[in-house]
Design an enzyme around this catalytic site. Structure first.
Site, PDB file in Angstrom:
ATOM      1  N   HIS A 142       0.811  -1.215   0.000  1.00 54.56           N
ATOM      2  CA  HIS A 142       0.000   0.000   0.000  1.00 54.56           C
ATOM      3  C   HIS A 142       0.846   1.267   0.000  1.00 54.56           C
ATOM      4  CE1 HIS A 142      -3.827   1.785  -0.073  1.00 54.56           C
ATOM      5  NE2 HIS A 142      -4.456   1.000   0.785  1.00 54.56           N
ATOM      6  N   ASP A 179      -1.995   2.096  -4.807  1.00 57.90           N
ATOM      7  CA  ASP A 179      -3.262   2.501  -4.200  1.00 57.90           C
ATOM      8  C   ASP A 179      -4.348   1.477  -4.522  1.00 57.90           C
ATOM      9  OD1 ASP A 179      -2.143   4.832  -3.180  1.00 57.90           O
ATOM     10  OD2 ASP A 179      -2.573   5.957  -5.028  1.00 57.90           O
TER      11      ASP A 179
END
Length: 428
Positions: free
Chosen positions: A400, A404
């Protein structure tokens, strides 16, 4: 008599140290030239270290799981004559031989001339004219066997102390276990479903298992994972795959993986961020033009990830052949360091055991891993009607810090669209 120090040899490919996986000799053993002394592991490759000379083992250096530097003392031997008689360096390390495949190695291995002191090894006693008779290796203590052999014995319900060992120092090999089981020899005592079991077995985590543990811990500690699971209708893809296998059998058998690899290659064109390695210490993301796909492979020693280089340049059959070659090399401990490192994105699949969903661990320092679950026939709604389709889930994980949620979803959607309409796999 003279003493000869056998040092850990340079195994090659820039190796500076190796971890002791298994000792194949002990002090007092009488060995011949080229007899294996120990199994050591370096960069996920396990090799046997042979003795450069024959003699009697005086001492061994290092415990199982300990790492030794190249050139450090491994074994001290007592040999005949002057040390100068055998000035040549230790022989190159030998790859561990592959495990017997199904249908192979079912007969007892040929007996070899006695090369161990029967009073020391406790595994052989001389009889007749130069022949050796095997006896249970565990009668003089804990049976000598690798973790893989011990696991197989447990699965087969065989007590290793009753298995004659034909390896060095009475070591029990896979061939010994196969021969013992095929002969219908004494199995382990029947385990009652409701019988109490006591005791704790302490198993040192060494070799490949420790390397896997360290890498998984690194990945879990440093990468903020998030999982994304998508359902894919692979009915048309399975029909196309079956057609290719029927009409182009001479080119090799196609599994689902080559099609998935092609879909990943195509999807990366629009999502280059996922085909990368992140150096979080330097704060630099290395985005690669080449698509080097790691394929997680289960081996007798544990999980390895051989790498298919330049998947973007391979057709379906070339990709299938390379996956098969690399998987076999990994399973037989013949894969090189270059073949086991440097992937830019990884596929993990358990085939028919793939379950419904998973949350795979990213292969650090990559930023994405694509998991393949099993294909099931499921009822789905198409055009207002319930129909049976071949369905499969893709279970993927992303870093992450780099990827995204929207980008991950878009990347998987691109793969899904191609797999559901397989003709689009071949459109530039």
């Amino acid at each position: 008599m003279a003493q000869r120090i056998v040092k850990l040899p340079d195994i090659g490919e820039g190796t500076t140290e190796a971890e002791i996986v298994t000792w194949l000799v002990k002090p007092g053993d009488v060995i011949q030239e080229e007899d294996p002394l120990a199994e050591v592991m370096t960069d996920k490759a396990t090799v046997e270290i042979p003795s450069p000379v024959g003699g009697t083992v005086v001492s061994i250096n290092g415990k199982i799981g300990e790492k030794l530097a190249v050139g450090s003392e491994l074994v001290v031997l007592e040999t005949e004559g002057s040390p100068a008689v055998n000035p040549h360096p230790p022989a190159a390390a030998l790859p561990v031989p592959p495990l017997p495949q199904a249908g192979e190695g079912k007969s007892a291995p040929a007996q070899k001339p006695l090369s161990r002191n029967a009073g020391e090894g406790g595994a052989r006693s001389a009889t007749g004219e130069g022949e050796a008779t095997l006896r249970p290796s565990g009668l003089s203590g804990k049976p000598l066997a690798s973790p893989a052999v011990r696991k197989r014995a447990w699965d087969l319900g065989v007590e290793l102390q009753f298995v004659p060992g034909s390896g060095p120092a009475g070591r029990i090999t896979h061939e010994d276990l196969d021969a013992f089981a095929a002969a219908g020899s004494r199995p382990a005592a029947t385990r009652s479903t409701f019988a109490k079991r006591d005791g704790v077995e302490d198993i040192p985590i060494t070799g490949l298992r420790r390397a896997i543990a360290e890498h998984m811990q690194l990945s879990a500690a440093r990468i903020p994972h998030f999982a994304y699971i998508e359902e894919v209708d692979v009915t048309a893809l399975e029909e196309l795959r079956a057609h290719f296998n029927d009409t182009h059998a001479e080119r090799g058998h196609l599994t689902l993986l080559p099609f998935l690899m092609r879909a990943i290659v195509n999807a990366i064109v629009d999502h280059p961020q996922v085909n990368a390695r992140y150096d979080d210490e330097a704060g630099v993301l290395h985005r690669h033009n080449a698509v080097d796909i790691g394929v997680a492979t289960q081996t007798p020693g544990g999980l390895m990830v051989p790498v298919v280089r330049h998947a973007e340049a391979l057709d379906l059959w070339q990709a299938a052949a390379e996956v098969q070659r690399l998987s076999e090399a990994a399973r037989t401990a013949k894969a090189t360091r270059d073949e086991l490192t440097g992937s830019t994105i990884t596929i993990t699949s358990l085939g028919r055991l793939g379950g419904i969903a998973a949350t795979p661990v990213i292969n650090h320092p990559e930023v994405a891993i694509i998991g393949v679950n099993r294909i099931d026939e499921r009822p789905v709604v198409r055009g207002g009607q319930v129909t049976i389709r071949k369905m499969m889930n893709l279970s993927s994980s992303f870093d992450h810090r780099i990827v995204d949620g929207w980008e991950a979803a878009s990347f998987i959607a691109k793969i899904k669209a191609q797999l559901e309409q397989p003709a689009t796999l071949f459109i530039d």
